[in-house]
Design a protein around this motif. Structure first.
Motif, short mmCIF file in Angstrom:
data_model
loop_
_atom_site.label_atom_id
_atom_site.label_comp_id
_atom_site.label_asym_id
_atom_site.label_seq_id
_atom_site.Cartn_x
_atom_site.Cartn_y
_atom_site.Cartn_z
N PHE A 163 45.46 32.44 31.59
CA PHE A 163 44.75 33.60 31.03
C PHE A 163 43.98 34.34 32.11
O PHE A 163 43.03 35.06 31.83
CB PHE A 163 43.77 33.14 29.94
N GLY A 164 44.38 34.17 33.35
CA GLY A 164 43.67 34.76 34.48
C GLY A 164 43.47 36.25 34.36
O GLY A 164 42.39 36.78 34.62
N GLU A 165 44.53 36.97 33.98
CA GLU A 165 44.43 38.42 33.88
C GLU A 165 43.51 38.84 32.75
O GLU A 165 42.70 39.78 32.88
CB GLU A 165 45.83 39.02 33.66
N CYS B 130 35.76 40.25 32.23
CA CYS B 130 34.65 40.36 33.16
C CYS B 130 34.42 41.81 33.58
O CYS B 130 33.27 42.28 33.68
CB CYS B 130 34.90 39.50 34.40
N GLU B 131 35.51 42.55 33.81
CA GLU B 131 35.38 43.96 34.18
C GLU B 131 34.78 44.78 33.05
O GLU B 131 34.00 45.71 33.29
CB GLU B 131 36.75 44.52 34.57
N LEU B 132 35.13 44.43 31.81
CA LEU B 132 34.58 45.13 30.65
C LEU B 132 33.06 44.99 30.61
O LEU B 132 32.33 45.98 30.43
CB LEU B 132 35.19 44.58 29.37
N VAL B 133 32.58 43.76 30.78
CA VAL B 133 31.14 43.52 30.76
C VAL B 133 30.45 44.27 31.90
O VAL B 133 29.39 44.89 31.72
CB VAL B 133 30.85 42.01 30.85
N GLU B 134 31.07 44.24 33.08
CA GLU B 134 30.47 44.91 34.23
C GLU B 134 30.49 46.43 34.07
O GLU B 134 29.55 47.12 34.48
CB GLU B 134 31.21 44.51 35.50
N THR C 251 25.86 26.50 31.43
CA THR C 251 26.44 25.36 32.13
C THR C 251 27.95 25.45 32.27
O THR C 251 28.53 24.74 33.09
CB THR C 251 26.08 24.04 31.41
N GLU C 252 28.61 26.30 31.49
CA GLU C 252 30.06 26.47 31.59
C GLU C 252 30.40 27.95 31.62
O GLU C 252 29.86 28.73 30.83
CB GLU C 252 30.76 25.81 30.40
N ALA C 253 31.31 28.31 32.52
CA ALA C 253 31.66 29.72 32.69
C ALA C 253 32.23 30.32 31.41
O ALA C 253 31.89 31.45 31.03
CB ALA C 253 32.67 29.86 33.83
N ALA C 254 33.09 29.58 30.72
CA ALA C 254 33.72 30.11 29.50
C ALA C 254 32.68 30.39 28.43
O ALA C 254 32.74 31.41 27.73
CB ALA C 254 34.77 29.12 28.98
N LYS C 255 31.72 29.48 28.28
CA LYS C 255 30.67 29.68 27.28
C LYS C 255 29.79 30.88 27.63
O LYS C 255 29.40 31.66 26.74
CB LYS C 255 29.80 28.42 27.16
N LEU D 225 34.29 34.42 37.49
CA LEU D 225 35.72 34.43 37.18
C LEU D 225 36.44 33.31 37.93
O LEU D 225 37.35 32.67 37.38
CB LEU D 225 36.31 35.80 37.54
N ASP D 226 36.06 33.08 39.17
CA ASP D 226 36.67 31.99 39.95
C ASP D 226 36.44 30.64 39.26
O ASP D 226 37.35 29.82 39.16
CB ASP D 226 36.08 31.96 41.37
N CYS D 227 35.21 30.43 38.79
CA CYS D 227 34.89 29.18 38.07
C CYS D 227 35.68 29.08 36.77
O CYS D 227 36.16 28.00 36.39
CB CYS D 227 33.40 29.11 37.77
N LEU D 228 35.82 30.21 36.11
CA LEU D 228 36.54 30.23 34.84
C LEU D 228 38.01 29.88 35.03
O LEU D 228 38.59 29.10 34.25
CB LEU D 228 36.40 31.61 34.20
#
Length: 324
Positions: free
Chosen positions: A213-215, A221-225, A145-149, A201-204
């Motif tokens: 903390f955008g960068e 996200c890139e690490l996970v991908e 339900t939340e991008a950060a979580k 990432l946009d939602c986050l």
């Protein structure tokens, strides 16, 4: 060569309820199943364990003897089990053949699967004794339900997979409760398949306080991908069809499905290739109303929507009692 699964997950993910429900389900299918309790803090379990770490050490014993807190006491107990793993192997000897399927109910402390090598060492010893195991990592579906979580769950799952280095199934548990938590930003299959994280990432970055903390968010996200390892199955432990779908994935992961056609295995094997993460997520979304807040029964779903939910007649006659 006994087969089995190791159930892990953060506190509140429904791990012990899952073990009890899966135990009921497998035994009803005719697969002889036992539960091994490896959680030294489990003092009110809804099942009868064949082997219990409480006979060796309990969390309370460790805390009292060494003046430790709950987290330190838990780490000490698992490290103590690692040093006395021969005790565990001896206790498992009566069940160490093809006749039994074993579910290991493990502690919920995430440090044991992200920073500490004791659980990994225990698993390696079991594998050397020809145990064929898969890890079932349960996380609460509410994290979607939340991008950060959800990003934190992705990192936890990836770290756990990298440390344990064993066949691994990540599961969004309590999927039936998701409809009551509000509308998701994306369809459920986006979360189960972990699609293009740039949308997440946009939602986050839209969250208050996250823009600075955008960068860092982008790099995470890139690490996970880049690893491209994390995906999720879904589970409603009260729904026998949902449990059957998850069992297919577990049986493929630990190799049970490629073994002998024992009673309770033949129908699962015949239907094994009928499921994938995307179709499973679509079914879960239709069944539990993850976006609309509405649910519908199996009888209301048409043939195209149901897909693999019509698995076998034997499953239709089963029931699972949830531990509350």
């Amino acid at each position: 060569m006994p087969f089995g699964q190791i159930a892990i997950g953060p506190p509140g993910s429904g791990k012990t309820t899952y073990c009890a429900g899966m135990h009921q389900f497998l035994n009803a299918l005719g697969r002889k199943t036992i539960i091994v309790n490896l959680d030294p803090a489990n003092d009110n379990i809804p099942y009868t364990s064949a082997v219990d770490i409480g006979e060796l050490i309990t969390l309370e014993d460790a805390m009292n003897a060494y003046h430790l807190g709950p987290n330190g006491g838990m780490v000490y107990c698992i490290e103590y089990l690692e040093k006395n793993v021969d005790w565990l192997l001896e206790k498992l000897k009566p069940y160490a053949d093809d006749e039994y399927y074993i579910i290991f109910d493990c502690p919920g402390q995430v440090e044991l699967y992200t920073h500490n090598n004791s659980m990994r060492t225990i698993v390696r010893r079991l594998e050397k004794q020809n145990y064929r195991l898969a890890c079932v990592h349960l996380v609460d579906a509410s994290y979607c339900t939340e991008a950060a979580k959800f990003i934190s769950v992705l990192l936890l799952s990836l770290t756990t997979m990298s440390l344990l280095e064993m066949p691994h199934i990540n599961v969004l548990s309590k999927i039936d409760l998701l409809a009551g938590l509000g509308q998701l930003d994306f369809n459920l299959e986006y979360y189960t398949s972990v699609m293009d994280l740039s949308y997440l990432l946009d939602c986050l970055n839209q969250r208050e306080g996250s823009k600075r903390f955008g960068e860092l968010n982008r790099v995470i996200c890139e690490l996970v991908e880049d690893f491209s390892m994390v995906g999720f199955s879904t589970l409603c432990i009260n729904d026998k069809h949902s449990v059957a779908n998850l069992l297919k994935e577990i049986d493929k992961a630990n190799g049970f499905i490629f073994g002998a056609l024992t009673e309770g295995n033949e129908n699962i094997m015949l239907a094994a290739d009928a499921t994938d993460l995307v179709s499973e997520a679509k079914d879960a979304q239709l069944m539990y109303g993850a976006l609309t807040g509405k649910t519908r029964s199996h009888a209301e779903a048409d043939d195209g929507d149901r897909g693999h939910l019509d698995v076998m007649e034997r499953i239709n006659g089963l029931s699972i009692v949830e531990h509350r």
